[in-house]
Design a protein around this motif. Structure first.
Motif, short mmCIF file in Angstrom:
data_model
loop_
_atom_site.label_atom_id
_atom_site.label_comp_id
_atom_site.label_asym_id
_atom_site.label_seq_id
_atom_site.Cartn_x
_atom_site.Cartn_y
_atom_site.Cartn_z
N ALA A 163 0.90 -1.22 0.01
CA ALA A 163 -0.02 0.01 0.10
C ALA A 163 0.70 1.19 0.07
O ALA A 163 0.59 2.43 -0.75
N ALA A 164 1.96 1.39 0.79
CA ALA A 164 2.65 2.41 0.80
C ALA A 164 3.31 2.86 -0.37
O ALA A 164 3.81 4.11 -0.54
N TYR A 179 -6.19 -4.19 -0.61
CA TYR A 179 -5.08 -3.89 -1.72
C TYR A 179 -5.61 -4.26 -3.01
O TYR A 179 -5.76 -5.38 -3.22
N ARG A 180 -5.66 -3.27 -3.96
CA ARG A 180 -6.36 -3.32 -5.05
C ARG A 180 -5.18 -2.94 -6.38
O ARG A 180 -4.57 -2.10 -6.10
N ARG A 181 -5.14 -3.70 -7.27
CA ARG A 181 -4.20 -3.42 -8.58
C ARG A 181 -4.62 -4.00 -9.91
O ARG A 181 -5.26 -5.00 -9.77
N VAL A 185 -7.54 -7.11 -9.37
CA VAL A 185 -7.60 -7.92 -7.97
C VAL A 185 -7.79 -7.02 -6.97
O VAL A 185 -6.91 -6.03 -6.85
N ALA A 186 -8.68 -7.30 -5.98
CA ALA A 186 -8.67 -6.82 -4.51
C ALA A 186 -8.41 -8.02 -3.58
O ALA A 186 -8.91 -9.07 -3.53
N GLY A 232 -14.97 -0.67 -9.79
CA GLY A 232 -15.09 -0.67 -8.46
C GLY A 232 -14.29 0.39 -7.53
O GLY A 232 -14.08 0.19 -6.46
N GLY A 233 -13.41 1.09 -8.40
CA GLY A 233 -12.51 2.00 -7.65
C GLY A 233 -11.79 3.01 -8.55
O GLY A 233 -12.25 3.39 -9.52
#
Length: 489
Positions: free
Chosen positions: A218-219, A233-235, A246-247, A352-353
């Motif tokens: 995340a950072a 965490y999504r990417r 993916v989440a 979704g984001g």
């Protein structure tokens, strides 16, 4: 391990989940194979056979247990520990190479003949590459049957089967149920509302401390490609047939995974890459047991056991980001990467984001004007050399990489020192013994703990931590209050 009958019997009798994925128990009186932790009453030892893989059990005529579902066990940690032919082949099979390129393609990537690859896999795993890939297809089929409302014909081809008949026969043979019966037995949670979306659980061997794992991802998240949203965490994922999103959400006993795929044929590859990214096939008991042998590391391990190495879903992407992060802060590295993504990444939609792009390919980055890069001239040279080698194929980074050879190739590039080569080996290639003795955070942690803080002395002390020095790095890093060590709110 499967050849140590006495040890296997003890594991089965104690229902020890630590050994799930290390071996499988085939019961000769029932024709069923199980994971060691199966909740049913253990059979008599004389009725047990111990086999090294689910594929070997299936090839020997055993079907999967309906209670413990051995096909959903964590993968063997052997394949992430070793860098030999068999381990590299298993990583490629998990990445779907046999389904896409056949056994000849697998052999070509490994640099061996087809016969050599088949012989070594059969000797160690009791099954050849086709049988191993077939077992993987069966698991993909089961996931699609149980978690989607797709017609069975669509599932058959999405899982990689050549025909519906082969799909039906394989499902019946492996699970002793027809595809329709499997669907009828699945828990009712309602189908995913987003087309191509799947919700599943990724198992792991306990314990698992998620703070540094998800905190690091995340950072360092690159805006547009990665984000932390609603506890996940999504990417975006660049996959063989299409892109995906993916989440991943940490839970006490599993990782909740929601995949949105442009093409369901990418299912097994996406799952494999997510598992590698989160290091879910690690054996934390073995790792922590070794590191506890150092009295100065033992308190760190006891405080938060089961730390994993945060890895990557794309080896070439991580190598590029490692160069962008040379001698700059985490925030500056993210800024550099975000500019490249906005200018050269492939746009995607994310209902979704806030994800907007795939990370640029090496070919796209190789065509950019170096003068547009906001970095010193020497680092521009490092960057352009790296992406050029990745784009023309003279440098290959992937699950099949030979760790020592690839590290040597990286060190031969201009601007590549031990830190950059080793962080790529640790986080992109998956070398569990990669070590960063020159890293400032590691040296500070070592000094504060009373460990040697000079690179040479620390490397000598770390010899006792082998082959798990990459995990020692995580414990040492975690002594700092940096955001990479904190699970986001």
């Amino acid at each position: 391990m499967h050849t140590d009958t006495e040890r296997c019997v003890r594991a089965v009798r104690s229902k020890d989940a630590r050994f799930d994925g290390w071996f499988f128990t085939a019961v000769t009186t029932t024709g069923i194979y199980c994971r060691p932790s199966c909740p049913v009453v253990p059979p008599k030892p004389e009725n047990m056979r111990f086999l090294p893989s689910a594929a070997a059990c299936q090839q020997a005529g055993f079907r999967a247990c309906k209670r413990c579902r051995p096909d959903t066990s964590p993968g063997s940690p052997e394949w992430n520990l070793r860098a030999d032919l068999v381990a590299r082949a298993m990583r490629l099979i998990a990445d779907g190479v046999v389904d896409r390129e056949g056994v000849p393609g697998l052999a070509t990537r490994l640099g061996y003949s087809t016969r050599q690859v088949e012989r070594q896999l059969l000797a160690e795993l009791g099954a050849g590459p086709l049988a191993l890939a077939r077992a993987q297809r069966a698991q993909a089929a089961r996931l699609l049957i149980e978690t989607t409302p797709l017609p069975m014909a669509d599932i058959a081809f999405a899982a990689g089967f050549a025909s519906v008949r082969t799909f039906n026969d394989t499902v019946r043979e492996v699970f002793a149920l027809a595809p329709g019966e499997l669907r009828a037995r699945a828990p009712r949670g309602g189908p995913a509302s987003t087309p191509g979306a799947l919700t599943l659980r990724l198992p792991f061997r306990a314990p698992l401390t998620p703070d540094n794992l998800f905190g690091h991802l995340a950072a360092t998240a690159v805006p547009g490609v990665e984000e932390w949203r609603d506890g996940a965490y999504r990417r975006t994922l660049r996959l063989p047939y299409a892109h995906g999103v993916v989440a991943l959400t940490p839970r006490p006993d599993h990782i909740a995974c929601r995949l949105t795929l442009g093409d369901l044929r990418d299912l097994t590859v996406a799952i494999s890459r997510c598992r590698r990214m989160l290091d879910l096939d690690a054996d934390p008991v073995a790792v922590d047991g070794q590191l506890r042998g150092d009295p100065l590391l033992a308190p760190l391990v006891d405080k938060a056991p089961g730390r994993r190495v945060p890895r990557t879903a794309d080896e070439a992407e991580f190598a590029v980001r490692a160069v962008l992060g040379q001698q700059v802060s985490t925030a500056a590295a993210r800024t550099h990467a975000a500019r490249l993504v906005a200018a050269h990444g492939e746009p995607v939609e994310d209902p979704g984001g806030g994800l907007t792009h795939l990370f640029p390919t090496p070919a796209a980055l190789a065509s950019l004007d170096p003068q547009t890069l906001a970095m010193p001239r020497t680092r521009r040279t490092t960057f352009t050399t790296l992406v050029g080698r990745l784009a023309d194929g003279s440098l290959r980074l992937g699950p099949d990489s030979d760790w020592p050879e690839t590290r040597a190739r990286l060190l031969a590039l201009p601007g590549f020192g031990p830190w950059t080569a080793d962080v790529i080996a640790m986080r992109a290639l998956g070398d569990p013994d990669a070590f960063l003795p020159t890293d400032l955070g590691i040296r500070r942690a070592a000094r504060d703990l009373g460990l040697p803080s000079t690179p040479a002395a620390l490397t000598a002390r770390a010899a006792a931590w082998r082959p798990w020095r990459a995990y020692a790095v995580q414990y040492l890093w975690a002594t700092d209050g940096h955001p990479i060590n904190v699970l986001p709110a």
